[in-house]
Design a protein around this motif. Structure first.
Motif, PDB file in Angstrom:
ATOM      1  N   ARG A  22       5.090  -3.754  -0.987  1.00 51.22           N
ATOM      2  CA  ARG A  22       5.562  -3.342  -2.318  1.00 51.22           C
ATOM      3  C   ARG A  22       7.042  -3.669  -2.517  1.00 51.22           C
ATOM      4  NH1 ARG A  22       5.695  -1.847  -7.766  1.00 51.22           N
ATOM      5  NH2 ARG A  22       7.305  -0.273  -8.056  1.00 51.22           N
ATOM      6  N   ILE A  23       7.877  -3.304  -1.542  1.00 47.88           N
ATOM      7  CA  ILE A  23       9.313  -3.537  -1.696  1.00 47.88           C
ATOM      8  C   ILE A  23       9.613  -5.032  -1.730  1.00 47.88           C
ATOM      9  CG2 ILE A  23      11.560  -3.237  -0.587  1.00 47.88           C
ATOM     10  CD1 ILE A  23      10.552  -0.497   0.372  1.00 47.88           C
ATOM     11  N   LEU A  24       8.945  -5.804  -0.891  1.00 48.01           N
ATOM     12  CA  LEU A  24       9.162  -7.258  -0.918  1.00 48.01           C
ATOM     13  C   LEU A  24       8.747  -7.837  -2.265  1.00 48.01           C
ATOM     14  CD1 LEU A  24       8.021  -8.272   2.682  1.00 48.01           C
ATOM     15  CD2 LEU A  24      10.366  -8.175   1.795  1.00 48.01           C
ATOM     16  N   GLN A  25       7.608  -7.399  -2.797  1.00 42.28           N
ATOM     17  CA  GLN A  25       7.172  -7.914  -4.099  1.00 42.28           C
ATOM     18  C   GLN A  25       8.119  -7.513  -5.219  1.00 42.28           C
ATOM     19  OE1 GLN A  25       3.080  -6.894  -4.924  1.00 42.28           O
ATOM     20  NE2 GLN A  25       2.311  -8.587  -3.686  1.00 42.28           N
ATOM     21  N   LEU A  26       8.696  -6.326  -5.123  1.00 44.11           N
ATOM     22  CA  LEU A  26       9.671  -5.907  -6.142  1.00 44.11           C
ATOM     23  C   LEU A  26      10.820  -6.892  -6.258  1.00 44.11           C
ATOM     24  CD1 LEU A  26      10.267  -2.040  -5.800  1.00 44.11           C
ATOM     25  CD2 LEU A  26       9.386  -3.268  -7.792  1.00 44.11           C
ATOM     26  N   HIS A  27      11.122  -7.574  -5.151  1.00 44.74           N
ATOM     27  CA  HIS A  27      12.237  -8.520  -5.119  1.00 44.74           C
ATOM     28  C   HIS A  27      11.766  -9.964  -5.155  1.00 44.74           C
ATOM     29  CE1 HIS A  27      15.358  -5.438  -4.391  1.00 44.74           C
ATOM     30  NE2 HIS A  27      14.362  -4.785  -3.838  1.00 44.74           N
ATOM     31  N   SER A  30       6.705 -13.240  -1.724  1.00 42.83           N
ATOM     32  CA  SER A  30       5.257 -13.369  -1.591  1.00 42.83           C
ATOM     33  C   SER A  30       4.829 -12.793  -0.242  1.00 42.83           C
ATOM     34  CB  SER A  30       4.844 -14.839  -1.682  1.00 42.83           C
ATOM     35  OG  SER A  30       3.451 -14.969  -1.479  1.00 42.83           O
ATOM     36  N   VAL A  31       3.808 -11.940  -0.261  1.00 44.66           N
ATOM     37  CA  VAL A  31       3.310 -11.324   0.966  1.00 44.66           C
ATOM     38  C   VAL A  31       1.811 -11.085   0.804  1.00 44.66           C
ATOM     39  CG1 VAL A  31       3.935  -9.026   0.133  1.00 44.66           C
ATOM     40  CG2 VAL A  31       3.570  -9.374   2.570  1.00 44.66           C
ATOM     41  N   THR A  32       1.077 -11.256   1.886  1.00 44.70           N
ATOM     42  CA  THR A  32      -0.366 -11.039   1.874  1.00 44.70           C
ATOM     43  C   THR A  32      -0.708  -9.951   2.879  1.00 44.70           C
ATOM     44  OG1 THR A  32      -0.736 -13.373   1.348  1.00 44.70           O
ATOM     45  CG2 THR A  32      -2.636 -12.117   2.118  1.00 44.70           C
ATOM     46  N   VAL A  33      -1.551  -9.002   2.462  1.00 40.84           N
ATOM     47  CA  VAL A  33      -1.996  -7.913   3.331  1.00 40.84           C
ATOM     48  C   VAL A  33      -3.462  -8.162   3.692  1.00 40.84           C
ATOM     49  CG1 VAL A  33      -2.346  -5.429   3.547  1.00 40.84           C
ATOM     50  CG2 VAL A  33      -0.414  -6.309   2.204  1.00 40.84           C
ATOM     51  N   PHE A  34      -3.765  -8.160   4.977  1.00 42.87           N
ATOM     52  CA  PHE A  34      -5.126  -8.354   5.450  1.00 42.87           C
ATOM     53  C   PHE A  34      -5.666  -7.022   5.972  1.00 42.87           C
ATOM     54  CE2 PHE A  34      -3.056 -12.493   5.904  1.00 42.87           C
ATOM     55  CZ  PHE A  34      -3.945 -13.308   5.216  1.00 42.87           C
ATOM     56  N   ASP A 117      -2.049   0.550  -6.054  1.00 40.67           N
ATOM     57  CA  ASP A 117      -1.893   0.277  -7.484  1.00 40.67           C
ATOM     58  C   ASP A 117      -0.547  -0.368  -7.813  1.00 40.67           C
ATOM     59  OD1 ASP A 117      -4.375   1.345  -7.938  1.00 40.67           O
ATOM     60  OD2 ASP A 117      -3.649   3.277  -8.676  1.00 40.67           O
ATOM     61  N   SER A 118       0.422  -0.222  -6.916  1.00 36.59           N
ATOM     62  CA  SER A 118       1.749  -0.777  -7.172  1.00 36.59           C
ATOM     63  C   SER A 118       1.855  -2.259  -6.814  1.00 36.59           C
ATOM     64  CB  SER A 118       2.797  -0.001  -6.371  1.00 36.59           C
ATOM     65  OG  SER A 118       2.753  -0.337  -4.986  1.00 36.59           O
ATOM     66  N   LEU A 119       0.835  -2.803  -6.155  1.00 36.62           N
ATOM     67  CA  LEU A 119       0.885  -4.192  -5.688  1.00 36.62           C
ATOM     68  C   LEU A 119       0.260  -5.139  -6.701  1.00 36.62           C
ATOM     69  CD1 LEU A 119      -0.149  -3.694  -1.945  1.00 36.62           C
ATOM     70  CD2 LEU A 119       2.157  -4.017  -2.873  1.00 36.62           C
ATOM     71  N   ALA A 120       0.695  -6.380  -6.641  1.00 40.38           N
ATOM     72  CA  ALA A 120       0.110  -7.412  -7.501  1.00 40.38           C
ATOM     73  C   ALA A 120      -1.367  -7.600  -7.150  1.00 40.38           C
ATOM     74  CB  ALA A 120       0.862  -8.734  -7.324  1.00 40.38           C
ATOM     75  N   THR A 121      -2.171  -7.879  -8.157  1.00 44.37           N
ATOM     76  CA  THR A 121      -3.597  -8.109  -7.941  1.00 44.37           C
ATOM     77  C   THR A 121      -3.806  -9.213  -6.912  1.00 44.37           C
ATOM     78  OG1 THR A 121      -4.068  -7.456 -10.221  1.00 44.37           O
ATOM     79  CG2 THR A 121      -5.767  -8.722  -9.067  1.00 44.37           C
TER      80      THR A 121
END
Length: 385
Positions: A22-27, A30-34, A117-121
């Protein structure tokens, strides 16, 4: 490797991994969670968590989610009531002295939902269990998935909990049984269906202990009560006892015999749960957590420092994830960021892991060890984390 163009993988969609993403995306990163689980609804997320103002809430503030957390949190859930196991008399009530809730409660599922819910789709790739991590020798790593596929990343963050598949690439440490087992059950719509027991529990947590045994129940949202019998026993205690957890009646009879002599109102916890019993042996990683720094790889939360559940774990996971993300934002190189994060996280985790190990022995003393003097201990969740 310049951090702003990094390929970052987070393994595990728990609090630590999700808040890091979430914090990385706010800035703009790009990050992927598996995540191993097939969907957010693949399993229930357990009970409730007390989120501390100086750690978990601070991490949520950095993620821009503190107001949303406060809208869901239950400050009244911070109240802790200790009862005499044989009379059910209230011996102690622990509540904020000034009325300020520094550790409000939130359901685990609600916290996870808030973060998801705070993360990009599309950030979380569900049903993608990792089997292992393979180094390329240049600071990058390949994630190998259980379906035989793989992908390469500049930074792999192991946020995959107690039985992490990422940890072996950094450390030989494995979780060890603490000697304590929790056996859980639950009560639905408790204020209507179990009103006397709901009043006994109150708005927060009720606990009764004697020697190396305890019973505790904790209010969740929606009138649900999460209840636990806790005791010291060998890891295979139920095998020796000839118990099958699919046979709820047999487990209930065994536990009622174990707690024979306790007050009837407390034994309701064992007699009347709406769900079956679940065996939850407690594990912890060796103290202190330590590993040699490996470029392009690190751990957060239970993957790094699994501890007994005394109110520290989720807060540390949130703090770890936030601090790792902030370090990546602050340093131009990934390796410098990870080193800076680990130099703070590892000593902190060592101190708290030692404290929770002592706290577990204090809360449920091993056989032959004297019980603590009432009022001389912190209750679970009442720690510096």
């Amino acid at each position: 490797m310049n951090a702003t163009s990094a390929r970052i993988a987070v393994v595990g969609a728990g609090p630590g991994g999700l808040i890091c993403a979430r914090i990385l995306q706010l800035h703009g990163w790009s990050v992927t969670v598996f995540e191993r689980e097939a969907s957010p609804a693949a399993r229930t997320q357990g009970g409730t968590l007390d989120i501390h103002s100086t750690t978990g809430q601070q991490a949520l503030r950095e993620a821009g989610l503190l107001d949303r957390f406060r809208a869901l949190a239950r400050p009244e859930g911070e109240v802790w009531r200790r009862l005499d196991p044989f009379t059910a008399e209230v011996l102690e009530i622990d509540r904020p002295a000034d009325g300020h809730a520094g550790r409000p409660e939130i359901d685990r599922g609600q916290l996870r939902g808030l973060l998801l819910d705070s993360l990009a789709t599309g950030t979380v790739r569900w049903g993608r269990p990792v089997s292992r991590v393979v180094p390329h020798g240049d600071g990058t790593h390949r994630l190998l998935f259980e379906d035989g596929t793989g992908d390469d990343f500049d930074l792999v963050v192991g946020a995959d909990g107690a039985w992490s598949r990422v940890r072996p690439a950094l450390s030989d440490a494995v979780p060890r049984y603490t000697g304590v087992t929790f056996v859980g059950t639950g009560f639905h719509d408790s204020d209507t269906r179990h009103p006397a027991f709901a009043r006994l529990v109150g708005d927060g947590t009720m606990s009764a202990r004697s020697g190396s045994k305890g019973l505790t129940a904790q209010r969740n949202s929606g009138g649900h009560l999460d209840a636990v019998a806790m005791f010291r026993a060998p890891e295979d205690w139920y095998v020796t006892a000839g118990l099958d957890f699919a046979d709820t009646a047999a487990v209930r009879a065994y536990l009622l015999d174990m707690y024979d002599g306790w007050h009837d109102s407390l034994l309701y916890l064992l007699r009347a749960g709406d769900s079956g019993f679940v065996n939850r042996p407690l594990y912890a990683l060796p103290v202190p957590p330590v590993w040699d720094h490996v470029p392009g790889l690190t751990l957060v939360g239970d993957a790094a420092h699994l501890m007994p559940p005394l109110g520290v774990g989720a807060n540390l996971a949130l703090l770890d994830g936030a601090e790792l993300a902030l370090a990546l934002l602050a340093h131009p190189e990934i390796d410098a960021a990870v080193r800076a994060y680990e130099e703070v996280m590892l000593p902190r985790a060592a101190d708290l892991a030692a404290g929770t190990a002592q706290g577990l022995n204090h809360f449920l003393p091993p056989e032959g060890q004297p019980e603590p003097v009432p009022g001389s201990r912190r209750r679970p969740g009442q720690s510096q984390a």
